[in-house]
Scaffold this active site. Structure first.
Site, short mmCIF file in Angstrom:
data_model
loop_
_atom_site.label_atom_id
_atom_site.label_comp_id
_atom_site.label_asym_id
_atom_site.label_seq_id
_atom_site.Cartn_x
_atom_site.Cartn_y
_atom_site.Cartn_z
N VAL A 303 0.84 -1.21 0.00
CA VAL A 303 0.00 0.00 0.00
C VAL A 303 0.87 1.25 0.00
CG1 VAL A 303 -1.65 1.35 1.34
CG2 VAL A 303 -1.98 -1.11 1.08
N GLU A 308 -0.86 5.71 -4.86
CA GLU A 308 -2.26 5.74 -5.29
C GLU A 308 -2.80 7.16 -5.44
OE1 GLU A 308 -1.68 5.72 -1.08
OE2 GLU A 308 -1.39 4.02 -2.42
N ASP A 350 -0.49 33.00 -37.74
CA ASP A 350 -1.05 34.02 -38.61
C ASP A 350 -0.33 35.34 -38.34
OD1 ASP A 350 -2.99 32.52 -39.94
OD2 ASP A 350 -4.38 32.71 -38.26
N ASN A 770 3.57 6.80 4.36
CA ASN A 770 2.88 7.01 3.08
C ASN A 770 2.02 8.27 3.14
OD1 ASN A 770 1.91 6.19 0.44
ND2 ASN A 770 0.00 5.66 1.47
N ASP A 774 3.39 11.06 0.48
CA ASP A 774 2.63 10.97 -0.77
C ASP A 774 1.62 12.10 -0.93
OD1 ASP A 774 4.00 8.73 -1.28
OD2 ASP A 774 2.27 7.46 -1.72
#
Length: 944
Positions: A303, A308, A350, A770, A774
């Site tokens: 995990v 994720e 242009d 985590n 993260d």
């Protein structure tokens, strides 16, 4: 107002206007429009309801690994590990809530962008022509339609001029429908035959028209069809899909490694030779607990190792970056364009309005052998007429008055007072131009001579027109009456004025007006005019020709070939449109970034070259200029060979743009192409990045394009390319940061278990880690302002994977550095207190967490030194690291959290070891950058 949508086509215009309670001349007042908007609601189709908080929260628990972890935590709870199981579930729920917050931010950002990209409508409000978002239209609004625009609501047409509308999206009919306002139909006429109505979502292909809004939103015909269709769609970019695939591969790889860790740890903890018969049952119970604990560690590792949150962070960064582009006048309509921008190698621009200021001013008038200079700038009708410096009165020269009258009448632009309350002489008021800038210059020139549109049109009312077409390069209007100075002895009832490109107009003229008399346009006279046109072009002026023809009657079917023949040339109008001051440095910035700029224009070669040289677009004095005629002679293969040497394409049609794009792409170039007309849409669609003009562009062009310039400015394209590079670079930064951290975590657990000392971190620590790394730090990396030298590098290869050789080396180096310091801290802790595994685990946990937070600073650039960027220049990073650091220290020093996370307080002795260790990965990262900078070129090579 009551809804009577089924009867609008069967009622005369007067009845519709009365029922709608509107005014065809002035439109609705702002107060009335506001009241009707509250009554009828926004003019938009209903969308599917977006998922609520609970639905989004439940979606976070659909991941396979999360479900396994929850099941393992539940099993741990049954075995008596209540605190650990509760802590794991709490962290999982907290992660899920943060995931919902990220998703909501992404949705809100994308919704804001969708609102910015919504189409606009040109309407009459309180006597003024204005543009408003189409969603603000209400029944009774007066809407103006022209070629290339989308019909923004259901309209009862009140005026049409050769109006044709493509209704295939509604009726399936492939042929555009001719519309007629002045007709009343039977009530039972089917939808496809209602020629006096225009329906929301259909496209104007030709002509122009005016209509009264009769139905909006879900009450429109397309709204009735869409009632059971939901229009909201999730759009994933190729980058998001690649990152999602990367996450899956990383997940499976982590599962394999986690399985190995689990099996290895289980084997090391099992010693069957020491088990007795009496100890079998206690051993089984203990083994079950170990299995569950090891299993939770393995799943927690999986995990923690899978980023994720990556898709949500990518979406947020893309959306916020796109909003920054809007502030830079570039509206991205499709997310993949952001990725492509960073790879752009050629910008095909242009000239008029993009490289120039698009504030056309008529500066010279040529008729027969007479030249008059026109003073003044912009759209204020003030300026003197002079003949080589001497004052000149246009009324002394009938041809000049005829030229100004023809240019004025063969145009749709209007001068409007800024304030309707202004009084006094017309020339003393402040004006704004509404319409095409080129036509605006003609209207202003007429006003300077006292020729005001309303007064002239009262004498010569328009009865028919052939709209401007980019292929024909001209426009024709037909008026009833005899113009002063152009009276015909026979007394023809009508006069047709034609204005357009001089070369095209010369081919249609048989005579020329001299001293009020039509004389043959001999070869000598024709050559003289061509020389004048060429000289004006060399001065960087744009030239239009104006001609006329008397008509005895107006044909029922206006055939351009029939009406626009045997014309008599009145004269030439030369206009100045200076280059934008910001374009020259922008061209140079693009060149340093390895991006080549090409000018593509319908103007003459001399005019195009003059502007191109002024802004340093031409790469050398020998830079080639190709014309549309040259393109016609070249085969596709010849063009492919020659295009690298061309800087300017002049006198080209929209169809030529497609060939130019194809040739550039055949040379492996990533092409950004600009356009504004309906016929530019194919080239924009074929280009790598289609860029539409937000001011002068048609709705069809904007819908086709990937990007819309809200200021029609070339410099905004270069700015958007820079922002595109920044966005992609920021995504690379947090992908690099997350993967290097996560791979390091895997190796720490794997090597610690392999060497027989057990996992240095437990499941709760892994999940907490985590949460710390993260989330906020990764998002802060996505909000970087960009490297100082981001526009000094060559374009990114379009097929280059996000994890390229450079990132692979960086991940490997960081994995080694982080693993080394964490395992060193872990073994030092075990050596100091062999009987206290919590100390070693805490030292490893703090070293890993803190080193990743410190390294987030060095991850702010893959090349630039942290000290060049400024340590504290990203305020979001300060917030992210401080919050994460407080959360880290809390689980170490807050007493009631220590049993949950299995930590112990660290003293001076431990910090003496940890502090140098946590700096090592950052120092290694800076040394790696130094090596990269020495190997890479400092600036991009000039584009071919």
């Amino acid at each position: 107002m009551e809804k009577e949508s089924t009867t609008w086509h069967s009622r005369p215009i007067e009845d519709v206007v009365e029922t709608s309670e509107t005014d065809l001349e002035a439109g609705l007042t702002p107060a009335e429009a506001k009241a009707r908007l509250e009554q009828h609601g926004p003019n938009e189709l209903a969308e599917a309801p977006r998922p609520g908080f609970l639905q989004l929260l439940l979606r976070q628990f659909q991941d396979f690994l999360i479900l396994i972890l929850i099941a393992a935590a539940g099993l741990s709870f049954l075995l008596g590990e209540t605190i650990e199981a509760a802590a794991i579930l709490a962290i999982v729920i907290l992660n899920a809530v943060l995931g919902v917050i990220q998703e909501n931010k992404a949705e809100e950002a994308l919704a804001a962008l969708k609102k910015m990209a919504a189409p606009e409508a040109r309407i009459m409000r309180d006597g003024h022509r204005i543009s408003v978002p189409a969603r603000e239209l209400v029944p009774g609004d007066i809407v103006f339609l022209d070629a290339g625009s989308y019909v923004p609501a259901d309209l009862r047409l009140v005026e049409t001029a050769n109006l044709k509308i493509d209704e295939a999206s509604l009726t399936g009919e492939s042929v555009p429908v001719d519309k007629q306002a002045d007709t009343t139909l039977a009530q039972e006429v089917p939808l496809g035959d209602r020629r006096n109505l225009a329906f929301m979502g259909t496209t104007v292909t030709y002509g122009r028209g005016t209509g009264v809004v009769v139905d909006t939103g879900m009450q429109t015909e397309i709204g009735l069809i869409a009632e059971m269709i939901q229009s909201y769609e999730d759009e994933a970019t190729p980058l998001q899909r690649r990152l999602d695939q990367l996450g899956r591969w990383l997940g499976w790889g982590t599962l394999v490694i986690s399985g190995i860790v689990f099996i290895e740890a289980l084997i090391q903890d099992t010693n069957l030779s020491t088990i007795t018969a009496e100890g079998l049952i206690p051993y089984v119970v203990q083994t079950q607990e170990q299995i569950v604990e090891l299993f939770i560690v393995a799943v927690s590792l999986a995990v923690a190792a899978v980023p994720e949150g990556l898709p949500a962070v990518v979406t947020i960064v893309l959306a916020l970056g796109m909003q920054e582009m809007v502030r830079r006048h570039a509206l991205i309509r499709r997310l993949p364009a952001v990725e492509t921008l960073g790879s752009a190698t050629v910008i095909c621009s242009d000239k008029t309005g993009t490289l120039t200021q698009n504030e056309m001013t008529a500066s010279r008038l040529y008729v027969a052998n007479l030249r008059l200079d026109v003073g003044g700038e912009g759209y204020q009708p003030e300026g003197r007429f002079t003949n080589y410096g001497d004052p000149a009165d246009p009324y002394d020269h009938p041809e000049i008055l005829a030229l100004l009258t023809g240019g004025l009448l063969a145009s749709d632009a209007r001068l409007e007072p800024v304030s309707s309350e202004e009084t006094g002489p017309q020339n003393d008021r402040e004006y704004r131009m509404v319409g095409d800038p080129t036509e605006g210059a003609l209207v202003v020139a007429g006003a300077k001579a006292g020729l005001w549109r309303d007064e002239v049109e009262d004498r010569l009312p328009r009865v028919a027109e052939i709209p401007f077409d980019s292929d024909r390069k001209r426009m024709t209007t037909i008026h009833r009456g005899q113009p002063r100075g152009l009276e015909e002895p026979g007394g023809a009832e009508y006069v047709a004025y034609v204005k357009g490109a001089p070369d095209v107009m010369l081919s249609l003229c048989d005579t020329i007006l001299e001293n009020g008399v039509e004389v043959p346009l001999t070869q000598g006279r024709r050559q003289h005019i061509e020389n004048v046109i060429r000289d004006l072009g060399r001065d960087g002026l744009r030239v239009l020709a104006v001609a006329y023809r008397h008509l005895d009657e107006v044909p029922d079917e206006l055939d351009p070939d029939e009406v626009e023949r045997n014309l008599s040339l009145i004269g030439l109008v030369a206009m100045t449109d200076p280059a934008r001051p910001e374009v020259k440095p922008a061209v140079e910035t693009a060149r340093r970034a390895g991006i080549r700029t090409m000018m593509i224009t319908g103007d003459y070669p001399d005019t195009a070259r003059a502007i191109a040289e002024e802004i340093n677009l031409v790469r050398s004095k020998d830079g080639r200029v190709l014309t549309g005629a040259d393109l016609e002679r070249l085969s596709d293969q010849d063009l492919l060979q020659e295009i690298d040497d061309v800087d300017v394409f002049a006198r080209v049609s929209p169809q030529h743009k497609v060939r130019i794009v194809e040739a550039l792409k055949g040379r492996d170039q990533v092409v950004a192409m600009t356009g504004d007309g309906v016929n530019d849409a194919p080239a924009l669609k074929r280009a790598s990045i289609g860029v539409a003009m937000g001011i002068t562009g048609t709705d069809v062009t904007k819908e086709t394009a990937d990007m819309v310039l809200t200021d029609d400015n070339y410099a905004s394209i270069v700015s958007a390319v820079e922002q595109g590079r920044i966005i992609y670079s920021n995504i690379r930064k947090f992908v690099f940061f997350l993967l290097s951290c996560n791979v390091a975590e895997i190796m720490v657990i794997f090597l610690g278990t392999l060497f027989g000392s057990g996992a240095p971190l437990n499941a709760i620590q892994l999940l907490w880690l985590n949460l710390l790394t993260d989330g906020a730090p990764a998002l802060a990396l996505g909000l970087e302002k960009g490297d100082p030298d981001i526009m000094e590098r060559p374009p990114r290869p379009v097929r280059e994977p996000i994890i390229n050789r450079l990132m692979t080396i960086g991940i490997s180096v960081q994995t080694i550095a982080i693993s080394a310091v964490v395992l060193s801290a872990f073994y030092i802790g075990r050596m100091w207190e062999p009987g206290n595994p919590l100390l070693a685990g805490t030292m490893a946990f703090v070293t890993l967490s803190a080193s990743e937070l410190v390294r987030a600073y060095t991850a702010r650039s893959e090349r630039a030194s942290l000290f060049r960027l400024g340590v504290f220049s990203n305020k979001y990073m300060q917030y992210a690291v401080v919050v994460s650091l407080v959360l880290l220290l809390a689980v170490v020093y807050v007493p009631f959290l220590q049993p949950i996370f299995k930590t112990v307080p660290l003293g001076t002795r431990e910090w003496t070891v940890i502090l140098p260790f946590l700096l090592v990965p950052s120092v290694v990262a800076e040394v790696t950058k130094l090596v990269i900078r020495k190997e890479e070129p400092r600036t991009a090579e000039p584009a071919a």
